[in-house]
Write an enzyme that holds these catalytic residues in place. Structure first.
Site, PDB file in Angstrom:
ATOM      1  N   GLU A 296      39.654  34.759  37.882  1.00  0.00           N
ATOM      2  CA  GLU A 296      38.187  34.796  38.032  1.00  0.00           C
ATOM      3  C   GLU A 296      37.805  36.253  37.802  1.00  0.00           C
ATOM      4  OE1 GLU A 296      35.174  35.859  38.689  1.00  0.00           O
ATOM      5  OE2 GLU A 296      34.843  35.287  40.785  1.00  0.00           O
ATOM      6  N   GLU A 305      33.679  41.654  32.124  1.00  0.00           N
ATOM      7  CA  GLU A 305      34.759  42.225  32.930  1.00  0.00           C
ATOM      8  C   GLU A 305      36.080  42.219  32.158  1.00  0.00           C
ATOM      9  OE1 GLU A 305      34.375  40.869  37.154  1.00  0.00           O
ATOM     10  OE2 GLU A 305      36.368  41.759  37.423  1.00  0.00           O
TER      11      GLU A 305
HETATM   12  C1  LIG Z   1      35.548  38.943  40.342  1.00  0.00           C
HETATM   13  S1  LIG Z   1      36.918  39.580  41.233  1.00  0.00           S
HETATM   14  C2  LIG Z   1      37.697  38.104  41.734  1.00  0.00           C
HETATM   15  C3  LIG Z   1      38.700  38.276  42.862  1.00  0.00           C
HETATM   16  C4  LIG Z   1      39.455  37.017  43.248  1.00  0.00           C
HETATM   17  N1  LIG Z   1      40.226  36.487  42.151  1.00  0.00           N
HETATM   18  C5  LIG Z   1      38.531  35.938  43.744  1.00  0.00           C
HETATM   19  O1  LIG Z   1      38.244  35.004  42.988  1.00  0.00           O
HETATM   20  O2  LIG Z   1      38.078  35.997  44.900  1.00  0.00           O
HETATM   21  C6  LIG Z   1      37.895  40.171  39.910  1.00  0.00           C
HETATM   22  C7  LIG Z   1      38.959  41.178  40.283  1.00  0.00           C
HETATM   23  O3  LIG Z   1      39.816  41.284  39.178  1.00  0.00           O
HETATM   24  C8  LIG Z   1      40.224  42.614  38.979  1.00  0.00           C
HETATM   25  N2  LIG Z   1      40.583  42.651  37.549  1.00  0.00           N
HETATM   26  C9  LIG Z   1      39.751  42.453  36.491  1.00  0.00           C
HETATM   27  N3  LIG Z   1      40.457  42.418  35.343  1.00  0.00           N
HETATM   28  C10 LIG Z   1      41.751  42.596  35.685  1.00  0.00           C
HETATM   29  C11 LIG Z   1      42.968  42.629  34.939  1.00  0.00           C
HETATM   30  N4  LIG Z   1      42.977  42.410  33.640  1.00  0.00           N
HETATM   31  N5  LIG Z   1      44.114  42.889  35.606  1.00  0.00           N
HETATM   32  C12 LIG Z   1      44.112  43.043  36.945  1.00  0.00           C
HETATM   33  N6  LIG Z   1      43.003  43.012  37.699  1.00  0.00           N
HETATM   34  C13 LIG Z   1      41.839  42.773  37.083  1.00  0.00           C
HETATM   35  C14 LIG Z   1      39.051  43.439  39.418  1.00  0.00           C
HETATM   36  O4  LIG Z   1      39.473  44.719  39.880  1.00  0.00           O
HETATM   37  C15 LIG Z   1      38.485  42.594  40.567  1.00  0.00           C
HETATM   38  O5  LIG Z   1      38.996  42.998  41.807  1.00  0.00           O
END
Ligand SMILES: C[S@@+](CC[C@H](N)C(=O)[O-])C[C@H]1O[C@@H](n2cnc3c(N)ncnc32)[C@H](O)[C@@H]1O
Length: 480
Positions: A296, A305
């Site tokens: 997500e 993102e």
């Molecule tokens: C919108 S939040 C969702 C968090 C969790 N998965 C949830 O659904 O509650 C997205 C998270 O993904 C991390 N993120 C985004 N792209 C990423 C990547 N390619 N690799 C690792 N982390 C990533 C961001 O730092 C953020 O904390």
């Protein structure tokens, strides 16, 4: 007849009085000794302490300087002199006293702490860190040292380490409000604030859990990209996955996720990887490619993102050829809008008679705005066209990183189109769709809105051609 008591007993009495907070009486006892023995180091030193406790720093310094002259190797007298000088604002003298005390005894937590404190305030955060760490080793029960150590780490931009220090401190002093406050302040400044409303978005959480239950197969190796708090990873284990490798690019969040996973008892089934997914290596971070991807990482315009490069990389490097993915796809929708309310944020000109137009650079026209507009209020925003699909994304294959689409769109209301409103549907699993259309009340995602570079007059009933290009940013152009 008055009983004659020896000097040692008198000193002991004076010290007891100091410890009982009876400094006036204590000072009388020490004065009594000094009357007959002007060079009594102990009486001078304790008089200094007594005067310091009374807030009479000048007198304390005088006593302690005399004591130091007679016993130059006594580090305790030097440390007390340093404290009195510091309280009197004599920073250089305080530094010199603590430095000398430290050279005599570097094994005293208080000396290390105060020398660290002065070093920190002289602008040497690295030097202060060494001294605080030394102080903490000697006396881990001093909460102030934990706080100061976290502060110098913070000053060096090492927020993750600062938070780790505070987490240990919080476990040791659970009722200490200062520690809880500083930890909260540092964590909330380091992690984007939208994580909390996102986690409170029950519709989002439930939709993901339905999809996870539908798609996890027993024994699955799951990759959770962007695990945040670890929520989706834990859902996957609850749904029967064998193991989840959960990566999180934000190291501070990754630490929180690890804490949460342990708290929920999943530490043997979930591996938290504090890394961006594109740094993961099969054989090092994960034993093999994953059977299921859950992610997500969607902003309000779905791809902002970085989901396209992330998915692309995952398909090439981290997923089994037959892997299942959540979500399976997404559709980004758009509609032409007239939003005079937004124009005010995008074209800064004269404000209170001053030309502030250079500020317009902050409203980069090719980025979409986060302004939270209630689109149901017609004075803020008019929807002028039927919705159109900006792009449908299939995440079951490696997605393209850039695209261009053309749409012919019917105008439903006359007006001057100055912006595009966007929202999306996530196809999480067969029959599980989550949409950000009309979700203002209870969901954390709002629609995105992007100002058009050129305003376009639109008449109800006509068709307009909208081309949507994406190459790291959206570029819309309208042909009437
Ligand atoms: C919108 S939040 C969702 C968090 C969790 N998965 C949830 O659904 O509650 C997205 C998270 O993904 C991390 N993120 C985004 N792209 C990423 C990547 N390619 N690799 C690792 N982390 C990533 C961001 O730092 C953020 O904390």
């Amino acid at each position: 007849m008055t009983a004659v008591i020896d000097v040692d007993t008198q000193i002991a009495q004076g010290v007891s009085l100091i410890e009982a907070g009876r400094t006036v009486e204590a000072l009388e006892v020490f004065q009594d000794i000094l009357k007959s023995d002007t060079g009594n180091v102990q009486a001078l030193g304790w008089s200094g302490v007594g005067a310091f406790l009374q807030g009479d720093n000048e007198r304390a310094i005088s006593f302690l300087q005399n004591a130091h002259a007679l016993a130059p190797e006594d580090f305790q007298i030097l440390a007390n002199l340093g404290k009195a000088c510091m309280a009197a604002g004599q920073v250089a003298a305080a530094h010199s006293s603590f430095q000398k005390a430290y050279e005599i005894s570097s094994n005293d937590a208080e000396v290390c702490y105060y020398l660290g404190y002065i070093t920190e305030h002289a602008g040497d955060a690295v030097g202060a860190e060494t001294l605080y760490r030394q102080a903490l080793k000697i006396n881990p029960a001093d909460r102030q040292i934990h706080l100061q150590l976290s502060n110098v780490l913070h000053l060096q931009g090492r927020q993750r380490e600062a938070l780790r220090v505070l987490r240990i401190a919080e476990a040791r002093f659970p009722d200490d409000r200062d520690i809880t406050f500083v930890r909260g302040q540092l964590a909330s400044n380091s992690v984007p604030g939208w994580h909390l409303p996102m986690l409170a978005d029950q519709a989002r959480n439930d939709a993901y859990e339905r999809a996870i239950i539908a798609k996890v197969q027993p024994g699955d190796i799951v990759l959770d990209i962007g695990t945040g708090s670890g929520l989706l990873a834990m859902m996957a284990i609850r749904a029967g996955a064998a193991h989840v490798y959960a990566c999180e690019a934000d190291e501070i969040l990754a630490d929180l996720a690890r804490e949460i996973v342990e708290r929920n008892g999943f530490q043997n089934q979930i591996t938290i990887l504090p890394k961006h997914s594109t740094s993961l290596v099969i054989g090092e971070d994960m034993p093999r490619r994953a059977d299921l991807l859950v992610t997500e990482i969607f902003d309000r315009a779905v791809i902002g993102e970085g989901v396209l490069p992330t998915m692309n990389h995952a398909w090439q490097n981290l997923l089994d050829k037959k892997a299942r993915v959540i979500p399976e796809g997404a559709t980004l929708f758009g509609a032409l809008t007239q939003a005079p309310h937004l124009q005010r944020f995008h074209h800064i000109e004269t404000i209170n008679g001053f030309d502030l137009s250079p500020m317009t650079v902050l409203a980069h026209p090719l980025t979409y705005r986060d302004a939270q507009i209630d689109f149901s209020k017609s004075d803020q925003c008019h929807i002028l066209s039927e919705p159109f699909a900006v792009r449908a994304f299939d995440f079951q294959v490696a997605p393209d990183l850039a695209f261009r689409t053309e749409n012919s769109v019917r105008i439903s209301e006359s007006g001057e189109a100055d912006s595009i409103l966007m929202w999306f549907d996530l196809q999480l699993a067969p029959g599980v769709v989550f949409s950000t259309h009309n979700t203002l009340e209870h969901q954390h995602w709002r629609q995105a809105t992007q100002i058009l570079l050129d305003r376009v007059d639109c008449q109800s009933g006509q068709s307009v051609d909208i081309s949507s290009a994406y190459n790291g940013y959206f570029d819309f152009s309208i042909g009437v």
